[in-house]
Scaffold this motif. Sequence first.
Motif, PDB file in Angstrom:
ATOM      1  N   UNK A  31     123.073  35.722  32.968  1.00 50.99           N
ATOM      2  CA  UNK A  31     122.773  37.108  33.313  1.00 50.99           C
ATOM      3  C   UNK A  31     123.473  38.018  32.316  1.00 50.99           C
ATOM      4  N   UNK A  32     123.022  39.245  32.283  1.00 50.31           N
ATOM      5  CA  UNK A  32     123.637  40.272  31.455  1.00 50.31           C
ATOM      6  C   UNK A  32     123.401  41.619  32.096  1.00 50.31           C
ATOM      7  N   UNK A  33     123.653  42.678  31.356  1.00 54.89           N
ATOM      8  CA  UNK A  33     123.494  44.022  31.904  1.00 54.89           C
ATOM      9  C   UNK A  33     122.055  44.345  32.291  1.00 54.89           C
ATOM     10  N   UNK A  34     121.092  43.714  31.624  1.00 53.99           N
ATOM     11  CA  UNK A  34     119.689  44.060  31.879  1.00 53.99           C
ATOM     12  C   UNK A  34     118.775  42.850  32.049  1.00 53.99           C
ATOM     13  N   UNK A  35     119.336  41.687  32.370  1.00 57.70           N
ATOM     14  CA  UNK A  35     118.498  40.499  32.545  1.00 57.70           C
ATOM     15  C   UNK A  35     119.165  39.482  33.455  1.00 57.70           C
ATOM     16  N   UNK A  36     118.333  38.559  33.956  1.00 60.67           N
ATOM     17  CA  UNK A  36     118.796  37.422  34.747  1.00 60.67           C
ATOM     18  C   UNK A  36     117.918  36.244  34.382  1.00 60.67           C
ATOM     19  N   UNK A  37     118.518  35.062  34.204  1.00 56.18           N
ATOM     20  CA  UNK A  37     117.774  33.858  33.832  1.00 56.18           C
ATOM     21  C   UNK A  37     118.026  32.761  34.859  1.00 56.18           C
ATOM     22  N   UNK A  38     116.942  32.109  35.263  1.00 52.20           N
ATOM     23  CA  UNK A  38     117.038  30.945  36.144  1.00 52.20           C
ATOM     24  C   UNK A  38     116.184  29.829  35.552  1.00 52.20           C
ATOM     25  N   UNK A  39     116.482  28.597  35.957  1.00 50.68           N
ATOM     26  CA  UNK A  39     115.677  27.471  35.493  1.00 50.68           C
ATOM     27  C   UNK A  39     115.258  26.621  36.683  1.00 50.68           C
ATOM     28  N   UNK A  40     114.174  25.873  36.475  1.00 48.60           N
ATOM     29  CA  UNK A  40     113.643  24.989  37.501  1.00 48.60           C
ATOM     30  C   UNK A  40     113.171  23.713  36.824  1.00 48.60           C
ATOM     31  N   UNK A  41     113.522  22.545  37.377  1.00 51.74           N
ATOM     32  CA  UNK A  41     113.028  21.308  36.783  1.00 51.74           C
ATOM     33  C   UNK A  41     111.532  21.132  37.064  1.00 51.74           C
ATOM     34  N   UNK A  42     110.847  20.582  36.082  1.00 50.93           N
ATOM     35  CA  UNK A  42     109.426  20.263  36.234  1.00 50.93           C
ATOM     36  C   UNK A  42     109.331  18.762  36.468  1.00 50.93           C
ATOM     37  N   UNK A  43     108.938  18.412  37.690  1.00 51.92           N
ATOM     38  CA  UNK A  43     108.798  17.010  38.084  1.00 51.92           C
ATOM     39  C   UNK A  43     107.710  16.935  39.149  1.00 51.92           C
ATOM     40  N   UNK A  58     105.525  28.165  39.784  1.00 49.26           N
ATOM     41  CA  UNK A  58     105.895  29.119  38.736  1.00 49.26           C
ATOM     42  C   UNK A  58     106.073  30.511  39.331  1.00 49.26           C
ATOM     43  N   UNK A  59     105.144  30.913  40.193  1.00 45.20           N
ATOM     44  CA  UNK A  59     105.239  32.225  40.838  1.00 45.20           C
ATOM     45  C   UNK A  59     106.472  32.297  41.743  1.00 45.20           C
ATOM     46  N   UNK A  60     106.789  31.208  42.440  1.00 49.30           N
ATOM     47  CA  UNK A  60     107.991  31.178  43.283  1.00 49.30           C
ATOM     48  C   UNK A  60     109.248  31.333  42.430  1.00 49.30           C
ATOM     49  N   UNK A  61     109.287  30.687  41.276  1.00 56.83           N
ATOM     50  CA  UNK A  61     110.414  30.841  40.349  1.00 56.83           C
ATOM     51  C   UNK A  61     110.522  32.291  39.896  1.00 56.83           C
ATOM     52  N   UNK A  62     109.387  32.879  39.497  1.00 57.16           N
ATOM     53  CA  UNK A  62     109.389  34.263  39.015  1.00 57.16           C
ATOM     54  C   UNK A  62     109.844  35.229  40.102  1.00 57.16           C
ATOM     55  N   UNK A  63     109.310  35.083  41.321  1.00 54.84           N
ATOM     56  CA  UNK A  63     109.697  35.995  42.399  1.00 54.84           C
ATOM     57  C   UNK A  63     111.164  35.801  42.761  1.00 54.84           C
ATOM     58  N   UNK A  64     111.640  34.572  42.727  1.00 55.14           N
ATOM     59  CA  UNK A  64     113.045  34.310  43.042  1.00 55.14           C
ATOM     60  C   UNK A  64     113.969  34.986  42.044  1.00 55.14           C
ATOM     61  N   UNK A  65     113.716  34.811  40.761  1.00 52.32           N
ATOM     62  CA  UNK A  65     114.612  35.387  39.752  1.00 52.32           C
ATOM     63  C   UNK A  65     114.488  36.905  39.714  1.00 52.32           C
ATOM     64  N   UNK A  66     113.271  37.421  39.876  1.00 55.14           N
ATOM     65  CA  UNK A  66     113.090  38.873  39.873  1.00 55.14           C
ATOM     66  C   UNK A  66     113.717  39.541  41.079  1.00 55.14           C
ATOM     67  N   UNK A  67     113.513  38.967  42.257  1.00 57.02           N
ATOM     68  CA  UNK A  67     114.117  39.538  43.467  1.00 57.02           C
ATOM     69  C   UNK A  67     115.633  39.452  43.410  1.00 57.02           C
ATOM     70  N   UNK A  68     116.141  38.355  42.882  1.00 53.89           N
ATOM     71  CA  UNK A  68     117.595  38.206  42.767  1.00 53.89           C
ATOM     72  C   UNK A  68     118.146  39.233  41.788  1.00 53.89           C
ATOM     73  N   UNK A  69     117.438  39.488  40.686  1.00 53.49           N
ATOM     74  CA  UNK A  69     117.875  40.510  39.734  1.00 53.49           C
ATOM     75  C   UNK A  69     117.934  41.875  40.416  1.00 53.49           C
ATOM     76  N   UNK A  70     116.902  42.226  41.176  1.00 54.80           N
ATOM     77  CA  UNK A  70     116.920  43.498  41.902  1.00 54.80           C
ATOM     78  C   UNK A  70     118.083  43.538  42.889  1.00 54.80           C
ATOM     79  N   UNK A  71     118.305  42.437  43.562  1.00 55.99           N
ATOM     80  CA  UNK A  71     119.365  42.346  44.567  1.00 55.99           C
ATOM     81  C   UNK A  71     120.748  42.614  43.967  1.00 55.99           C
ATOM     82  N   UNK A  72     121.021  42.076  42.788  1.00 59.69           N
ATOM     83  CA  UNK A  72     122.379  42.237  42.240  1.00 59.69           C
ATOM     84  C   UNK A  72     122.610  43.616  41.641  1.00 59.69           C
ATOM     85  N   UNK A  73     121.546  44.407  41.472  1.00 62.38           N
ATOM     86  CA  UNK A  73     121.720  45.734  40.889  1.00 62.38           C
ATOM     87  C   UNK A  73     121.639  46.850  41.926  1.00 62.38           C
TER      88      UNK A  73
END
Length: 141
Positions: A31-43, A58-73
């Motif tokens: 994470x940084x001042x203007x971003x958040x990164x998450x990873x998910x294994x592909x199996x 993929x959409x669940x990963x995107x919504x998770x990381x985006x919502x978490x980014x909003x949450x921490x700010x």
Amino acid sequence: MQLTKKDVLEQANKACKNTLMETLEIEIVDFGDDFLVARMPVNSRVHQPDGVLHGGATAALAESVGSFASHIFIDTEKYFVRGIEISANHLKSVTEGFVYAKAMFLHKGRTTQLLDIKITDDAGNLISICKLSTISLLKKQ
């Protein structure tokens, strides 16, 4: 005592226990001042029947990381965050390894937020582009 980046990442991932993020093995990795990164294994757990990454995962990963980014700010003592709209354009297939979601704000308002989320593979290839709108709602007192 000021928390280190490692401490913050450990706390963030601990908050994901017993959630969809844990089920999909999504891990916040940077994470940084203007971003958040998450990873998910592909199996096989996130594959379509033909062995490629499922767009819903993929959409669940995107919504998770985006919502978490909003949450921490936001002020989580007063507000909670909910995703209100997501769109995803899938550009390339993945069968194994990891995918990484990097969420960045396009708009960071008091009530609504808009995030751009790019999903890449281990080699940095663009897999999907997602847009997520979130809303900050006042908690009942």
